[in-house]
Design a protein around this motif. Structure first.
Motif, PDB file in Angstrom:
ATOM      1  N   ALA A 163       0.821  -1.218   0.000  1.00 43.52           N
ATOM      2  CA  ALA A 163       0.000   0.000   0.000  1.00 43.52           C
ATOM      3  C   ALA A 163       0.851   1.262   0.000  1.00 43.52           C
ATOM      4  O   ALA A 163       0.360   2.346  -0.297  1.00 43.52           O
ATOM      5  CB  ALA A 163      -0.930   0.002   1.210  1.00 43.52           C
ATOM      6  N   THR A 164       2.132   1.128   0.348  1.00 48.05           N
ATOM      7  CA  THR A 164       2.917   2.348   0.577  1.00 48.05           C
ATOM      8  C   THR A 164       4.182   2.495  -0.274  1.00 48.05           C
ATOM      9  O   THR A 164       4.679   3.602  -0.392  1.00 48.05           O
ATOM     10  CB  THR A 164       3.377   2.412   2.055  1.00 48.05           C
ATOM     11  N   PHE A 165       4.690   1.416  -0.865  1.00 41.11           N
ATOM     12  CA  PHE A 165       6.016   1.551  -1.481  1.00 41.11           C
ATOM     13  C   PHE A 165       6.010   2.391  -2.755  1.00 41.11           C
ATOM     14  O   PHE A 165       7.055   2.773  -3.255  1.00 41.11           O
ATOM     15  CB  PHE A 165       6.730   0.206  -1.636  1.00 41.11           C
ATOM     16  N   THR A 166       4.813   2.702  -3.227  1.00 36.39           N
ATOM     17  CA  THR A 166       4.716   3.609  -4.371  1.00 36.39           C
ATOM     18  C   THR A 166       4.409   5.034  -3.915  1.00 36.39           C
ATOM     19  O   THR A 166       4.079   5.897  -4.723  1.00 36.39           O
ATOM     20  CB  THR A 166       3.612   3.130  -5.318  1.00 36.39           C
ATOM     21  N   LYS A 167       4.517   5.262  -2.607  1.00 40.91           N
ATOM     22  CA  LYS A 167       4.286   6.576  -2.012  1.00 40.91           C
ATOM     23  C   LYS A 167       2.965   7.219  -2.459  1.00 40.91           C
ATOM     24  O   LYS A 167       2.950   8.238  -3.162  1.00 40.91           O
ATOM     25  CB  LYS A 167       5.444   7.533  -2.344  1.00 40.91           C
ATOM     26  N   PRO A 168       1.855   6.632  -2.032  1.00 43.71           N
ATOM     27  CA  PRO A 168       0.553   7.205  -2.390  1.00 43.71           C
ATOM     28  C   PRO A 168       0.375   8.573  -1.720  1.00 43.71           C
ATOM     29  O   PRO A 168       1.020   8.855  -0.708  1.00 43.71           O
ATOM     30  CB  PRO A 168      -0.443   6.196  -1.819  1.00 43.71           C
ATOM     31  N   ASP A 169      -0.502   9.387  -2.290  1.00 45.26           N
ATOM     32  CA  ASP A 169      -0.788  10.690  -1.674  1.00 45.26           C
ATOM     33  C   ASP A 169      -1.430  10.491  -0.309  1.00 45.26           C
ATOM     34  O   ASP A 169      -1.235  11.303   0.592  1.00 45.26           O
ATOM     35  CB  ASP A 169      -1.747  11.488  -2.567  1.00 45.26           C
ATOM     36  N   LEU A 170      -2.215   9.427  -0.208  1.00 44.34           N
ATOM     37  CA  LEU A 170      -3.013   9.213   0.994  1.00 44.34           C
ATOM     38  C   LEU A 170      -2.988   7.744   1.378  1.00 44.34           C
ATOM     39  O   LEU A 170      -3.169   6.869   0.530  1.00 44.34           O
ATOM     40  CB  LEU A 170      -4.458   9.650   0.687  1.00 44.34           C
ATOM     41  N   LEU A 171      -2.754   7.490   2.670  1.00 49.43           N
ATOM     42  CA  LEU A 171      -2.751   6.112   3.174  1.00 49.43           C
ATOM     43  C   LEU A 171      -3.938   5.922   4.110  1.00 49.43           C
ATOM     44  O   LEU A 171      -4.125   6.697   5.054  1.00 49.43           O
ATOM     45  CB  LEU A 171      -1.437   5.833   3.915  1.00 49.43           C
ATOM     46  N   LEU A 172      -4.748   4.895   3.849  1.00 53.45           N
ATOM     47  CA  LEU A 172      -5.914   4.598   4.679  1.00 53.45           C
ATOM     48  C   LEU A 172      -5.703   3.271   5.391  1.00 53.45           C
ATOM     49  O   LEU A 172      -5.497   2.241   4.746  1.00 53.45           O
ATOM     50  CB  LEU A 172      -7.183   4.504   3.812  1.00 53.45           C
ATOM     51  N   LEU A 173      -5.737   3.292   6.708  1.00 57.20           N
ATOM     52  CA  LEU A 173      -5.543   2.080   7.500  1.00 57.20           C
ATOM     53  C   LEU A 173      -6.792   1.875   8.341  1.00 57.20           C
ATOM     54  O   LEU A 173      -7.151   2.746   9.141  1.00 57.20           O
ATOM     55  CB  LEU A 173      -4.309   2.231   8.401  1.00 57.20           C
TER      56      LEU A 173
END
Ligand SMILES: Nc1ncnc2c1ncn2[C@@H]1O[C@H](COP(=O)(O)OP(=O)(O)O)[C@@H](O)[C@H]1O
Ligand SMILES: [Mg+2]
Length: 265
Positions: A163-173
């Motif tokens: 979910a994060t290694f592409t550096k999304p603008d927004l992370l939802l957990l």
């Protein structure tokens, strides 16, 4: 603003006996780099809010903005480029019959505007291996292992990476550590902290663990019955305790009940 929810309302089964107002005119804005933890009772509307941000659900009224762009009518796959997401269920974020590197390749492609089809090349494999090594779980040596063979904690750590290694603008957990035993939950929490800090990801994290909600992030919000009933940030958040949060909840719920009673008079 990186994210804005404007007057978002969501009603399930409207006009039926099962009608449920899940969100009542929610307003929320996140600046780039904000890390907001979200707590609230069961059924408060936390997951519904996440689903509306990700495009899995559409609001009945109100709008959703990402990076100053109105994305309210964009479907989930059309927002996928901006958003990384990890769910409570370790089975939800990964494909069990595919290998670790195939899962990573899928996640990598998901964020690309056009899918340039690629095999897992040597260069790509090195990149994956490096990313996996940051999890400190030895997964970098198991690139061709089927994900179905991993433990819940390992899968959740992999989901987090995907979910994060592409550096999304927004992370939802969304309660992404809730299904894990305490030691694994702690590990995934630490990884979350590391990754969010490293990439300075703008993050919304729902947790049932108040202690975790206090320890992580620069802002905290409390939801109840489809509303944001309490917010704290910066120093105010730093000085909060679990006890204070519980008192705050009681106070707000209590006065709500009191005013309801006054109205019913
Ligand atoms: N797909 C759905 N259909 C009908 N009701 C739903 C649906 N999803 C959620 N709800 C209801 O909306 C309310 C908020 O749910 P949810 O957002 O999942 O709460 P939380 O994540 O805070 O526990 C609950 O009363 C829940 O039962
Ligand atoms: Mg939920």
């Amino acid at each position: 603003m990186l994210l804005a929810l404007k007057q978002v309302t969501k009603v399930f089964n409207e006009g039926t006996i099962d009608e449920k107002v899940a969100l009542r005119s929610i307003n929320l804005t996140l600046a780039p780099g904000d890390f907001v933890t979200i707590i609230g009772s069961n059924g408060a509307g936390k997951s519904t809010m996440m689903n509306i941000i990700s495009g899995r659900l559409f609001p009945d009224t109100g709008s959703v903005w990402i990076n100053g762009k109105d994305v309210t009518s964009l479907r989930e796959h059309e927002r996928a480029r901006y958003i990384g997401r990890v769910f409570q269920d370790p089975l939800a974020g990964t494909a069990p019959n595919m290998t670790i590197e195939e899962n990573l390749a899928l996640a990598y492609n998901r964020t690309k505007r056009r899918t340039l089809k690629f095999g897992v090349t040597k260069k790509r494999r090195d990149f994956f291996r490096e990313a996996l090594a940051t999890l400190h779980l030895g997964l970098e040596n198991r690139l061709t292992a089927k994900v179905g063979l991993l433990s819940g904690g390992e899968r959740q750590a992999l989901s987090l990476l995907m979910a994060t290694f592409t550096k999304p603008d927004l992370l939802l957990l969304d309660e992404h550590t809730a299904a894990l035993d305490p030691a694994r939950a702690e590990l995934v929490t630490e990884l979350t902290k590391e990754i969010v800090e490293k990439y300075k990801l703008t993050t919304l994290m729902v947790t049932h663990n108040m202690e975790q909600a206090l320890r992580l992030g620069n802002r905290l919000i409390m939801m109840d019955q489809g509303q944001i009933i309490f917010e704290a940030s910066g120093n105010e958040k730093q000085s909060l305790t679990v006890e204070r949060l519980l008192q705050e909840f009681q106070r707000i719920r209590g006065s709500q009940f009191a005013s309801d009673r006054a109205v019913l008079g």
